[in-house]
Design a protein around this motif. Structure first.
Motif, short mmCIF file in Angstrom:
data_model
loop_
_atom_site.label_atom_id
_atom_site.label_comp_id
_atom_site.label_asym_id
_atom_site.label_seq_id
_atom_site.Cartn_x
_atom_site.Cartn_y
_atom_site.Cartn_z
N LEU A 65 29.29 1.00 12.64
CA LEU A 65 27.89 0.35 13.04
C LEU A 65 28.03 -1.09 12.44
O LEU A 65 27.61 -2.03 13.25
CB LEU A 65 26.74 1.21 12.56
CG LEU A 65 26.70 2.49 13.36
CD1 LEU A 65 25.29 2.88 12.80
CD2 LEU A 65 26.10 2.29 14.78
N GLN A 66 28.48 -1.12 11.23
CA GLN A 66 28.10 -2.45 10.72
C GLN A 66 29.34 -3.50 10.63
O GLN A 66 29.24 -4.75 10.73
CB GLN A 66 27.75 -2.55 9.36
CG GLN A 66 26.50 -1.53 9.02
CD GLN A 66 25.80 -1.29 7.79
OE1 GLN A 66 26.54 -0.81 6.76
NE2 GLN A 66 24.79 -1.90 7.27
N ALA A 106 20.26 -6.89 18.17
CA ALA A 106 19.25 -7.06 17.40
C ALA A 106 18.54 -8.46 17.82
O ALA A 106 17.45 -8.52 17.83
CB ALA A 106 19.56 -7.15 16.25
N ALA A 153 19.76 -0.95 4.92
CA ALA A 153 21.07 -1.41 5.48
C ALA A 153 21.02 -2.64 6.31
O ALA A 153 22.01 -3.59 6.22
CB ALA A 153 21.48 -0.26 6.59
N GLU A 154 19.74 -3.08 6.94
CA GLU A 154 19.78 -4.30 7.76
C GLU A 154 19.58 -5.42 6.45
O GLU A 154 20.42 -6.59 6.92
CB GLU A 154 18.54 -4.30 8.47
CG GLU A 154 18.68 -5.47 9.34
CD GLU A 154 17.44 -5.49 10.49
OE1 GLU A 154 16.38 -4.95 10.18
OE2 GLU A 154 17.30 -6.21 11.37
N GLY A 156 29.43 -4.50 14.39
CA GLY A 156 28.52 -5.39 14.00
C GLY A 156 28.02 -6.71 14.79
O GLY A 156 26.90 -6.51 15.13
N ASN A 197 25.90 -5.22 17.65
CA ASN A 197 24.64 -4.75 17.15
C ASN A 197 23.63 -6.02 16.75
O ASN A 197 22.32 -6.04 16.91
CB ASN A 197 24.84 -3.75 16.01
CG ASN A 197 25.00 -2.50 16.44
OD1 ASN A 197 24.39 -1.80 17.37
ND2 ASN A 197 25.96 -1.76 15.74
N LYS A 198 24.59 -7.10 16.24
CA LYS A 198 23.61 -8.32 15.80
C LYS A 198 23.16 -8.78 17.23
O LYS A 198 22.10 -9.47 17.20
CB LYS A 198 24.53 -9.27 15.24
CG LYS A 198 24.62 -9.12 13.58
CD LYS A 198 25.69 -10.22 13.04
CE LYS A 198 25.90 -9.75 11.71
NZ LYS A 198 24.48 -9.81 10.64
N GLN A 226 14.70 -6.40 12.67
CA GLN A 226 14.34 -5.31 13.40
C GLN A 226 13.15 -4.54 12.45
O GLN A 226 12.33 -4.12 13.15
CB GLN A 226 15.41 -4.27 13.54
CG GLN A 226 16.64 -4.99 14.36
CD GLN A 226 16.12 -5.71 15.58
OE1 GLN A 226 16.04 -4.77 16.39
NE2 GLN A 226 16.27 -6.90 15.58
N GLY A 232 23.22 -5.05 4.24
CA GLY A 232 24.62 -4.82 4.87
C GLY A 232 25.58 -3.57 4.33
O GLY A 232 24.97 -2.59 3.87
N ILE A 260 20.97 -1.12 11.54
CA ILE A 260 21.96 -1.00 10.31
C ILE A 260 23.05 -2.03 10.93
O ILE A 260 23.71 -2.45 10.15
CB ILE A 260 22.29 0.60 10.52
CG1 ILE A 260 21.30 1.32 10.18
CG2 ILE A 260 23.77 0.49 9.64
CD1 ILE A 260 21.35 3.09 10.07
N GLY A 261 23.32 -1.70 12.06
CA GLY A 261 24.60 -2.58 12.74
C GLY A 261 24.16 -4.01 12.37
O GLY A 261 25.09 -4.97 12.06
N ASN A 262 23.09 -4.60 12.46
CA ASN A 262 22.60 -6.00 12.42
C ASN A 262 22.90 -6.32 10.88
O ASN A 262 23.10 -7.63 10.71
CB ASN A 262 21.14 -6.08 12.68
CG ASN A 262 20.80 -7.44 12.75
OD1 ASN A 262 21.49 -8.27 13.08
ND2 ASN A 262 19.48 -7.96 12.44
N GLY A 263 23.06 -5.53 9.95
CA GLY A 263 23.24 -5.83 8.53
C GLY A 263 24.54 -6.34 8.45
O GLY A 263 24.88 -7.27 7.43
N GLY A 264 25.58 -5.98 9.42
CA GLY A 264 27.11 -6.52 9.05
C GLY A 264 27.42 -6.25 7.69
O GLY A 264 27.18 -5.32 7.23
N ASN A 313 21.25 -9.20 6.17
CA ASN A 313 20.42 -10.48 6.45
C ASN A 313 19.70 -10.89 5.00
O ASN A 313 19.14 -12.12 5.17
CB ASN A 313 19.54 -10.17 7.33
CG ASN A 313 20.03 -9.85 8.69
OD1 ASN A 313 21.27 -9.96 8.80
ND2 ASN A 313 19.29 -9.37 9.77
#
Lengths: 646, 377
Positions: free
Chosen positions: A38-39, A50, B273-274, A43, A46-47, B254, B277, B239-243, B247
């Motif tokens: 996911l990340q 978002a 997680a956002e 990633g 998803n970003k 989110q 990361g 979660i995915g947005n955390g990379g 952030n």
């Protein structure tokens, strides 16, 4: 030391601690693997989602250009209005909806209608229910204030400011200005590339339509942050990519040649008549000072803000009215010009050298030609060309056609030289071409048969001959100015919203008509007599202080048969059209005026007084504005352009 | 009478790794809760303060629990269990209906969720059962009938509330404890086949519509993102947005923009997680991993069978809570209401998890102590 050890006294469990620990480690790595997916692997996707969740690109409405008259008076502008948008699927009908209608302050019927609309959309399968839809247009300022105060209680409810076109002069001059409509699906498919979107309004008729590309401006957009409930949020530094905003470019303003006060004066002068059209143009430039069609309509009622149902009703009324208020009677309607055409027949004969203007012809009230008797208004006795025009003797003109050989083609050719029977190219509203019938055309129309009698009718502007009010006004302007046929002009300049002139349109000559000045002068004198000599047909309509030359016309219409209850209506529609065409002042003409009173009866009685009233108003206004002279004349520096055509 | 009994030797064996790991997770939980609730105003914005109160209260309760030798619980095992089942029955009589479920019993401003505590009561009862019934040969399904019944009764009562997540935890805790014992392969096979065959019956007669919807959405997440799938979809996105490195603290869009509902109770992990990361998420998962594995180590070092089962049971509670919560927000498990141990907001949840840690600490500290004389029990 291993993390998991075991002791001999719990022999039953022995190695199972290790297996449980191993299972935990495996499941933990499954989780970490999923997080990695996911990340790290997904990633960026998803970003993007978002960002898409919170960044909305909203369209910034542009301001449509203002239309002003030649003195700067606003004829069409945009007023602020507020539309209510909701997301049907998200509206809580138990809690939010009752509050919303309460804050809106709508009545029981309106509430039921809106609720039915929402319920239908919510029950449908289409994507509309999850999108923002326009629920109510032009909500009151009080309602806007209340809704904004209670914003937190109304998720998925949005109040959006939208400019709505506003025409302060309402019905007066509506045809020339036109109105706006919401762009339909068919048009939208063509206009989408130009930046139009659903719900946009576009000029439907008149100047609004013809000059749409100048007036509309260019939309802007702005990226804003919204939360899960669609509410605007502040901040966004580092989230929203540049550029964050593109400002809208307001539409260009238009400065017309029309005079709002003249328009009002025409309206006042036409108050006693049911239907018709009036054109007042500057004979020195071809600029249209007044262009008026009756009955009219209020473009405010059609141009949005009042709700779709109201607009639909207004359109239904507009198109079911037998007096055809939707029709621009100055441009889109072609009518037989009647006796106002006689000067052109006279010029045709003079130019061909077929007549001596001093030679009299005896009018006994009718002329028998073949098997048919062609009638005059009364017995004129001996009539020369001067009297023939001034007193409007039909027999004189019948003879021109019948005995002197001024055939249809010669008459038609002269009419065409003056722009009659041809579109003027004003570009505003659908223009009727009118018709200057020729022998060939009449032959074709009558299945190969041509009768000389057709020519007799053509000589007095009857039969198949038709012109528009604007054509006739331009033709009389040419008569007045000695033979210069101008391109009609209604837009004088394009300006920025700050008032800077971007483009100015100089008067454009369409053609210099080849007629001898002497012959024109003869006609001009006759037109002067038509108003000012006691026997002149417009003599009784004279107004003190108004110096006018002109010609009345009473154009017969093809009679309809009355049936039952329609008898009263048919009586009206069987009446002749009343015309007056002229110019003023007679010796140094400034303006040409043409008045058509549809089914008005005699021109001298119904049309001429209107024309006098209009010119009187023009003179008065000119006097009042004398210190500001130069506003409406041709004394400005011309510039190469396209002559004010859209 | 039960008295506090912390011998100097036991004190010397205070389990610092367990304490520090649990404390670290709890502190991270509060820090995360502050960020998660920063989108709110009013009472909800102050939830992190309540959480601190709960942690302190839970800590005191845990301290008391540590002070009492865990072996006293062996004697009281079934009584505690019966009390737990009784409290679950009381839920149906006294609990208020909250969004279609009855889970909490209220005493004035204070309210608690009996099903949370029932997990520990079940573990104590199962530990007692296995302590009382030592086997050297493999167990059959019949041998596990009593522990299965001990699990089934509260699980069904909880399922009736309805609370699928907590009921599942009970079953999973039982299965992990059962796995600890030597079960005959034939019985394992029979059990697996029975469960597979029973799945359609469970689907048709046990699960409620909204629970089925959650499973359906889990299998086809794109079907209903706006409604049932909202939580799962947006938590995955968050979660995915955390990379890789997130952030930054309080910068998770989110969460800040309200796309994560229940971000303080069931969905605090996506917030974390956002903001932190992959690096932060893995660190948190490793903390849980260490906590659970260390718990298994404590169980394996336990002086007696009761302590061993108690340790595995508590470890199972911590592990399954962590795994199911993280799994559901990551989209590898359906969304069921299960909290993240020591991290999610909630008095009952925090207290239960601290009790688990306290019991583990108790077993760990007494791994070298002599089995008390019968008169001291």
């Amino acid at each position: 030391m291993s993390l998991v050890v075991q002791r001999s006294d719990v022999s039953e469990f022995r190695r199972r601690f290790r297996w449980i620990a191993l299972a935990m480690v495996v499941l933990l790595f499954v989780l970490i693997g999923r997080l990695f997916q996911l990340q790290i692997l997904e990633g960026e996707d998803n970003k993007a989602i978002a960002r898409e969740n919170i960044v909305r690109r909203i369209t910034l409405a542009t301001t449509r250009g203002i239309i002003r008259d030649r003195n700067g008076k606003v004829l069409a502008a945009s007023r602020p209005s507020y539309n209510l948008y909701v997301v049907p699927e998200k509206i809580d009908m138990q809690v939010v909806w009752p509050r919303l209608v309460e804050y809106l302050g709508v009545g029981v019927d309106e509430r039921a209608r809106l609720e039915a609309l929402l319920t239908n959309i919510r029950a449908s399968d289409g994507p509309r229910k999850s999108q923002q839809i326009l629920l109510k247009e032009d909500i009151s300022r009080d309602a806007v204030a209340t809704l904004r105060t209670h914003d937190a209680e109304l998720p998925f409810v949005d109040v959006v400011p939208v400019p709505v076109r506003y025409y302060p002069y309402e019905e007066v001059g509506a045809h020339a200005l036109g109105y706006m409509v919401e762009v339909d699906a068919e048009k939208l498919s063509k206009l989408r590339s130009a930046g139009y979107v659903e719900g946009d309004r576009v000029g439907a008729t008149g100047i609004e339509r013809a000059w749409e590309s100048y007036l509309r401006g260019t939309r802007g957009w702005e990226k804003v942050l919204v939360d899960a409930k669609g509410r605007r949020r502040s901040g966004g530094e580092g989230i929203i990519e540049e550029p964050r905003r593109v400002d809208p470019i307001p539409g260009r303003d238009l400065r017309l040649t029309l005079d709002a006060d003249i328009q009002r004066a025409i309206d006042k002068a036409m108050r006693g008549e049911l239907a018709g059209g009036v054109a007042l143009i500057d004979v020195r430039t071809g600029r249209i000072i007044g262009l008026y069609s009756k009955p009219s309509y209020d473009p405010n009622a059609l141009s949005g803000g009042s709700g779709k149902q109201v607009i639909r009703d207004a359109f239904r009324r507009l198109y079911s009215d037998p007096l055809k208020p939707a029709l621009d009677k100055t441009i889109s309607g072609a009518y037989p010009p009647g006796s106002t055409f006689k000067p052109f027949t006279a010029l045709a004969a003079l130019e061909k050298g077929l007549i001596d203007h001093r030679q009299a012809s005896n009018c006994r009230g009718a002329l028998t030609f073949g098997k048919r008797t062609f009638r005059c208004t009364h017995v004129h006795g001996p009539v020369d060309l001067h009297q023939g025009i001034a007193e409007s003797c039909n027999v004189y003109f019948y003879r021109l056609a019948a005995e002197l050989g001024v055939g249809m083609d010669v008459i038609a050719e002269m009419g065409q030289r003056f722009g009659l029977g041809t579109k003027t190219g004003l570009g505003v509203n659908a223009e009727a071409a009118g018709r200057m019938p020729t022998r060939a055309w009449m032959t074709l129309r009558n299945k190969g048969q041509f009768r000389l009698g057709f020519g007799l009718n053509a000589a007095i502007g009857q039969g198949a001959t038709t012109v528009t009010v604007l054509q006739l006004a331009l033709a009389y302007a040419a008569l007045a100015n000695g033979g210069t046929l101008y391109q009609p002009q209604i837009v004088r300049a394009v300006e920025t919203s700050a008032g800077t002139v971007v483009q100015e349109f100089a008067p454009r000559v369409r053609r210099q008509i080849e007629v001898s000045p002497e012959n024109i002068s003869l006609v001009q004198k006759a037109l002067y007599a038509g108003v000012n000599s006691e026997a002149g047909t417009a003599f009784k309509a004279r107004v003190l202080g108004v110096d006018m030359a002109g010609k009345t016309g009473t154009a017969q219409v093809s009679h309809k048969l009355a049936r039952g209850a329609e008898a009263e209506r048919v009586w009206y529609f069987n009446r002749e059209h009343a015309w007056f065409a002229g110019y003023s002042p007679s010796r140094a003409p400034e303006v040409a005026v043409v008045v058509l009173v549809e089914h008005g009866g005699a021109g001298g009685k119904h049309a001429a007084p209107v024309a006098f009233e209009v010119v009187r108003a023009y003179n008065e206004l000119a006097r009042e504005r004398a210190p500001r002279a130069g506003v409406n004349n041709a004394g400005h520096k011309p510039k190469p352009d396209r002559g004010g055509a859209p | 009478m039960i008295r506090g009994d912390v011998s100097p030797r036991a004190k010397d064996h205070f389990d610092w790794p367990l304490f520090i790991t649990a404390a670290l997770i709890a502190v991270l939980g509060v820090v995360n809760l502050y960020s998660a609730t920063s989108v709110y105003q009013g009472v909800r914005a102050e939830l992190y303060i309540s959480q601190i109160y709960w942690l302190v209260l839970g800590g005191i309760l845990g301290g008391i629990l540590v002070a009492i030798d865990y072996r006293h619980l062996e004697r009281l095992g079934y009584a505690i269990y019966t009390f737990g089942v009784f409290s679950l029955i009381l839920v149906f009589i006294f609990a208020k209906d909250l969004r279609g479920s009855k889970r909490w019993i209220e005493f004035g401003a204070f309210r608690f969720q009996p099903s949370e505590f029932m997990k520990i009561f079940l573990v104590i009862a199962l530990a007692k059962f296995l302590h009382d019934d030592p086997r050297s040969e493999g167990r059959t399904l019949k041998d596990l009938l009593v522990p299965a019944l001990l699990t089934g009764v509260p699980a069904l009562l909880i399922l009736k509330q309805p609370d699928l997540g907590t009921a599942s935890i009970h079953v999973l805790v039982f299965l992990m404890i059962a796995a600890l014992t030597r079960v005959k392969w034939k019985s394992v096979l029979t059990f697996v086949v029975t469960v597979i065959c029973a799945l359609p019956l469970i689907w048709n007669y046990v699960l409620l519509d909204y629970q089925k919807a959650r499973v359906t959405v889990f299998l086809r997440p794109e079907d209903d993102i706006l409604k049932t799938g909202w939580h799962a979809h947006h938590s995955r996105v968050a979660i995915g947005n955390g990379g890789l490195f997130g952030n930054g603290y309080m910068k998770g869009t989110q969460n800040q923009f309200n796309f994560l509902p229940d971000q303080f109770s069931d969905f605090p992990f996506p917030v974390f997680a956002e903001e932190w990361g992959f690096a932060g998420s893995v660190l948190l998962m490793l903390l849980y991993g260490f906590l659970c594995l260390w718990s298994i180590r404590i169980a394996s070092l336990a002086k007696d069978r009761f302590g061993a089962v108690l340790g595995v049971g508590c470890s199972a509670i911590l592990f399954w809570h962590a795994f199911i919560n993280a799994g559901m927000v990551c989209g590898i498990l359906p969304v069921v209401g299960v909290t993240l141990p020591l991290f999610s907001y909630g008095g009952s949840s925090v207290t239960t998890m601290i009790m688990c840690v306290a019991l583990l600490m108790n077993v760990s500290m007494r791994r070298y102590s002599v089995v008390p004389a019968p008169d001291r029990l």
